[in-house]
Structure formats: structure tokens, C-alpha cells
Design a protein around this motif. Structure first.
Motif, short mmCIF file in Angstrom:
data_model
loop_
_atom_site.label_atom_id
_atom_site.label_comp_id
_atom_site.label_asym_id
_atom_site.label_seq_id
_atom_site.Cartn_x
_atom_site.Cartn_y
_atom_site.Cartn_z
N GLU A 159 0.72 -1.06 -0.14
CA GLU A 159 0.09 0.01 0.03
C GLU A 159 0.81 1.28 0.04
N ARG A 160 1.90 1.20 0.60
CA ARG A 160 2.67 2.36 0.82
C ARG A 160 3.63 2.53 -0.58
N ASN B 262 2.26 1.70 -3.39
CA ASN B 262 1.14 2.32 -4.37
C ASN B 262 1.04 3.84 -4.31
N ARG B 263 1.11 4.02 -2.96
CA ARG B 263 0.86 5.54 -2.61
C ARG B 263 2.03 6.54 -3.45
N SER B 264 3.10 5.76 -2.83
CA SER B 264 4.56 6.27 -3.72
C SER B 264 4.61 6.40 -4.98
N GLN C 242 1.74 6.72 -7.02
CA GLN C 242 0.43 7.91 -7.29
C GLN C 242 1.43 9.32 -7.17
N ASN C 243 2.16 9.23 -6.04
CA ASN C 243 3.07 10.62 -5.76
C ASN C 243 3.77 10.88 -7.01
#
Length: 582
Positions: A178-179, A181-183, A185-186
Motif C-alpha cells: 500500500e505504501r 502504491n501511494r509512492s 501515485q505521488n
């Protein structure tokens, strides 16, 4: 980023100077920059190491950039390695299609804009790092899956505690995913911001080029009209008026070119100052003279408040006049016709403070922090079409700071006028100033001496016009249209002064200067280089060739007159015709 975390960037170009330029631009990224001087060399380095991005020159001998890109992407290991093509020629849509088919992800044109190249490479490096992190994560997940398989084989025999431990491991893996994936997206959002910044830079470039074309064309129309008038039968006042038009417009063109060169020097830190003690009142007078035609044209009211006491600074008079003139000119251009402009000078402790106020269009709060940035313009409305290129105030700030001073801008907003405050260090020792002024007065009082002058230039109009002006001023002038004739004329007439154009056929100005200096009689000749190149490297090269002085075209006759006045009464004597030249 640690040393072990750095990635490799391959720079491929057959020209070492360009490779050095790319190294300088990309060194701030903190990555490993690997150099290759040909396509073959690049392929050899790719086989040895892994690279995040390849910066590839299109035009190279033996194997051009397209062929090298096809060979790189033909290898399974490098089929996804991003390639940025660098080209110094115009790229057609067909060329771009060919490049993209060969595997290119982008193009960069020469001359390279450092910020654009650095941003593009940084984005690709970041993507590579993220992909590398994702591979590591995949390996972690694979390891977790392996452990899960082992747990399944022993599930019946293991206790519930072991199953709970396995579930906890999976939860940690999911959290890591999940982390990640957030990275990602950023990263996508950051790339979108970078693309927007690149589009904005490209738009600013187009606007600057359009404004430059406009500003260069503006003076040409009145010059052409004045020339047409001078071909007619004009009275003496009309002829003088036409000449004044040409003189004003040529001065405007010269200032524009000088400002552009100053921008180049600023970006490379090449501006140098010729300091001397100078009176504040003298600077104010010269600056007002430069913008007086604009003040009169727009019917402004200019008010000056200069203290009667002697206030001096240790600075470059030309550069300080340029800075003050730019500030006053900015006020005149951005104030509606019939406006008020004030220039107030005062002493503030160890500084001189100069305030320039106007009741013009003012500066918005949004633009005020960027008012001294390059290419920033106040207004694009049609009635401010003479607003220039947006480089004047940037030059002012740099020049003032080089003199140890500062400049600030203030405005209550649009329509509320503006105020610029300059501060310069006050010169405490006035004795040196008085001595310098006395010496200057003495030099001006000396009578004009007729000189024996050689003028050499392959531009016929420039040659004959300068020779005619010098003859009308009482000098004995010999002219030559190329370097070979210049050398023959110098041998025959032994001039005191030789004005040599650098770019002449047969023999250039450097070679003529070297051959004159090689003779015993040539050591006394004052050699002056005439050229359109005015960089510090150009001046150094002319000095190495034997020139005494380096003057930039268009020639400032006042500087030449001052140079001639400083020479001894007779620098050399003529020799009999036919003297052999060795």
C-alpha cells in the motif's frame, strides 16, 4: 541518496565539449555520469553496467544516434532503457517518428536549456529508482509466498500460533504494498507537475522569441524611412532630423543587443567592472540624458532632487549609468502619457539612497516578488508595446549588487504607481576622485593631433564610412578591404594606429596583428581590434595576438577619439616606400 544507491546515466556524444556541458548540467542530480564518445563505445559500456537513462547524440560519425538506439533496444536487457536524443539541427515530424520507433522517449535541442535537460533526466532517473524499488518489493513478496507455501505444507502439523504469525507477515507485506502504491501515485503527480513546468518554460521561450523579434524590428522602420528621406532633396534641417532618427534607432538597437549580451554574461558570471571614483550627480545626469527622449515623447514631468554636497561612489560609471537609466526608463515606459516621475537622492549613513517614484500602472502583489527575475514584464497591453524583453530590471539588480549595493521595489498595487529604492556604498576618500577628475580634464584640454591611421575591413560600407569620418576629423587615413592588402599598406605607410577587423579574408585580423608586431617598426604601432565579439575570451585572444585595444562594433567614435588623444605626439615615423617586409 547514498553512494551505493546512485544510478548510472550514460552520456553519448562524439564532442568532448558537449559531454563536459552535460556533466556540468547533470552533476547536481548526484548520480554516476558515464561518458561514451561513440555508439560503439556506448554499447560496450551498456554490456558492462546497467543504466537508468541514455542521453544520445543524433549526429555522430560511423554510427549515428538512430542506429545506436536500435541496437540498444534490440538487446533484451536494454529494450526498456529510456533514451533521450540530443540534436543540434531542426527536427521534422518524420525525424521524431523515426526516433520514437528507434526507442527514444524524448528529444532535447541544442543549445541545451540546463533546467529542461536536468528535469527530464531527473524524472527518468526517479522512474528507474521506483522500478528498482518495485523489483525489490516483488522479490519480497515472492519470498513471502514461498514462506506461505511452506506453511501450507505443514499446516496440519503446525499450531495456530504459527498460522497467526504467517498472517501477521502477510499483513506487513500488504501494508508495504500500500505504501508503494501511494509512492507511485505521488510519482505520477510529480511527473504531471514536471510536465506542466516544462510546458510553461516552453511557452515563456516562445513569448520571449516573439518579443525579441518585435523589439528588433521596431527600430528598422524609422531607419528605413529616414534613409528614403535622405535620398530626396532635403533642406539642411530636414537632413539633420533624418540623421538624428537613424542615430536614435541605432542606439536603441545597440542597447538591445548589449542587454542580451549582458544577460548571457550574467548567467555565466562574466560581467566585469571598471571601477573609478565617480560623482553621484554625474551618474544622474548621464542616466537622465539616456532616457530624456522617452520622457519628452511621453510628455512626462521629471523631478530631480540631488543634494548639493559631493556624494561619490567607487564604481563603473558605464554600468551604474546603465542601471539608473534602466530604472528611469522602466518608470517612463509604464507610466501613462503626461505622468510624474521623481528621482530623489540622499545620504543614509554610509550609503547613498536613490528613490525613483512614478504614478504609473503599478505592480500587482503577485508579480512584485518576481519583478527582478529575467523576462518578467509588467504588462502586455498594446499601449505598452515598447516594454522590451523583460531583462532590464534583472540587469539592474545584478549590477547594483556587484557594486555592493541593493535594490528593492514597492507598489500599493495595480494603478497605484511604483517606487524603486537603490542603495550604493558611499566612497569616503574623495582625494583620489579629485586627482582622477583633474587628469581627465587635462586629457580633454589637449589639442587634437592628426594621426596616420590604417583602417582594414572586408565590409565596404563600414570601411569607407569610418575612413571618411576619420579623414574629415583631420587624420591621414589608408584603407584596405582584406588582411593581405592591410599588411602591404602597413609596410608601405607605417601607420601610427591600425584599426583591424578580425574576420577578414586572406588574412584575418589576428594574423595581420601578429605579423606587424613581429617587425621592429611594428612594435610602436597602436593596434585596435574591431569586432562584433565582445566576450572576455575574445578580448583575451586579441591581446594575445598583439592588439592594444579591443573595440566592439558598432564603433563608439568617442572612445576612439579618446584613444587617439592619449597617444604620444608621434607614435612612429613613415619609412621610404618599398621597404622590404620580413
Amino acid at each position: 541518496m547514498g553512494v551505493n544507491d546512485r544510478v548510472n546515466i550514460l552520456l553519448v556524444d562524439d564532442q568532448p565539449a558537449r559531454l563536459l556541458t552535460y556533466q556540468s548540467i547533470l552533476s547536481d542530480l548526484g548520480q554516476n555520469l558515464v561518458l561514451a564518445h561513440s555508439g560503439t563505445d556506448a554499447l560496450d559500456k551498456l554490456l558492462r553496467e546497467e543504466f537508468a537513462v541514455v542521453l544520445l547524440d543524433v549526429s555522430m560519425p560511423e554510427m549515428d544516434g538512430f542506429e545506436a538506439a536500435q541496437l540498444i533496444h534490440a538487446h533484451p536487457r536494454f529494450e526498456k532503457t529510456p533514451i533521450i536524443f540530443v540534436t543540434g539541427i531542426h527536427v521534422s515530424e518524420l525525424d521524431r517518428l523515426r526516433g520514437y520507433k528507434a526507442g527514444a522517449v524524448d528529444y532535447v535541442s541544442i543549445p541545451v536549456v540546463p533546467e529542461i535537460l536536468r528535469s527530464k533526466v531527473a524524472v527518468l532517473v526517479e522512474l528507474y529508482c521506483k522500478r528498482r524499488e518495485l523489483r525489490e518489493l516483488n522479490r519480497t513478496l515472492a519470498s513471502a509466498n514461498k514462506r506461505l507455501s511452506e506453511a501450507n505444507l505443514t499446516l496440519q502439523a503446525e499450531k495456530n500460533r504459527e498460522l497467526e504469525s504467517l498472517n501477521a507477515t502477510l499483513q506487513r507485506a500488504n501494508a508495504e504494498l500500500e505504501r508503494t502504491n501511494r509512492s507511485l501515485q505521488n510519482e505520477v503527480a510529480e511527473r504531471a507537475r514536471a510536465e506542466q513546468a516544462l510546458q510553461e518554460a516552453d511557452r515563456n521561450k516562445d513569448e520571449f522569441l516573439a518579443m525579441l523579434a518585435h523589439e528588433l524590428r521596431n527600430p528598422l522602420a524609422p531607419i528605413q524611412n529616414a534613409l528614403q528621406l535622405m535620398r530626396m532633396k532635403l533642406s539642411e534641417p530636414q537632413s539633420l532630423w533624418a540623421q538624428q532618427i537613424i542615430q536614435r534607432q541605432l542606439a536603441a538597437l545597440t542597447r538591445l543587443v548589449d542587454d542580451l549580451l549582458d544577460v548571457s554574461r550574467i548567467t555565466r558570471g562574466k560581467i566585469t567592472l571598471t571601477r573609478e571614483p565617480v560623482e553621484l550627480a554625474t551618474l544622474i545626469t548621464r542616466a537622465v540624458e539616456t532616457i530624456q527622449p522617452l520622457i519628452q515623447e511621453r510628455d512626462h514631468q521629471l523631478t530631480l532632487q540631488v543634494p548639493s554636497e559631493s556624494l561619490r561612489v567607487n564604481g563603473d560609471p558605464t554600468r551604474l549609468t546603465q542601471a539608473l537609466g534602466n530604472v528611469l526608463g522602466n518608470a517612463a515606459k509604464y507610466t501613462d502619457r503626461g505622468g510624474r516621475i521623481e528621482l530623489l537622492c540622499s545620504r543614509r549613513g554610509a550609503d547613498i539612497e536613490i528613490r525613483v517614484r512614478d504614478n504609473g500602472i503599478g505592480i500587482s502583489a503577485e508579480l512584485l516578488p518576481r519583478i527582478f527575475d529575467l523576462f518578467t514584464q509588467l504588462d502586455h497591453r498594446s499601449d505598452y508595446s515598447s516594454s522590451g524583453l523583460g531583462i532590464g530590471l534583472a540587469l539592474v539588480r545584478r549590477l547594483v549588487e556587484m557594486h555592493g549595493g541593493s535594490i528593492t521595489a514597492h507598489s500599493a498595487g495595480v494603478g497605484a504607481g511604483s517606487e524603486f529604492v537603490l542603495r550604493l556604498p558611499l566612497l569616503a576618500d574623495a582625494g583620489a576622485c579629485a586627482e582622477a577628475e583633474a587628469e581627465l580634464r587635462c586629457s580633454h584640454d589637449e589639442p587634437t593631433v592628426s594621426r596616420r591611421i590604417l583602417v582594414a575591413d572586408d565590409n565596404a560600407d563600414a570601411l569607407e564610412s569610418l575612413a571618411t569620418v576619420l579623414r574629415l576629423r583631420g587624420h591621414e587615413v589608408y584603407s584596405a578591404p582584406n588582411g593581405a592588402l592591410a599588411l602591404e599598406t602597413a609596410v608601405r605607410h607605417m601607420p601610427e594606429v591600425a584599426l583591424l577587423d578580425i574576420g577578414m579574408p586572406l588574412l584575418d585580423g589576428y594574423e595581420v596583428a601578429r605579423r606587424i608586431r613581429a617587425q621592429e617598426w611594428g612594435k610602436a604601432v597602436t593596434l585596435v581590434a574591431l569586432t562584433g565579439w565582445g566576450q572576455e575570451s575574445d578580448r583575451r585572444r586579441s591581446q594575445e595576438a598583439g592588439f592594444d585595444t579591443h573595440l566592439v562594433k558598432p564603433l563608439d567614435l568617442e572612445k576612439l577619439t579618446a584613444l587617439l588623444a592619449r597617444l604620444p605626439a608621434r607614435a612612429s615615423a613613415p619609412v621610404p616606400a618599398g621597404m622590404p617586409f620580413h
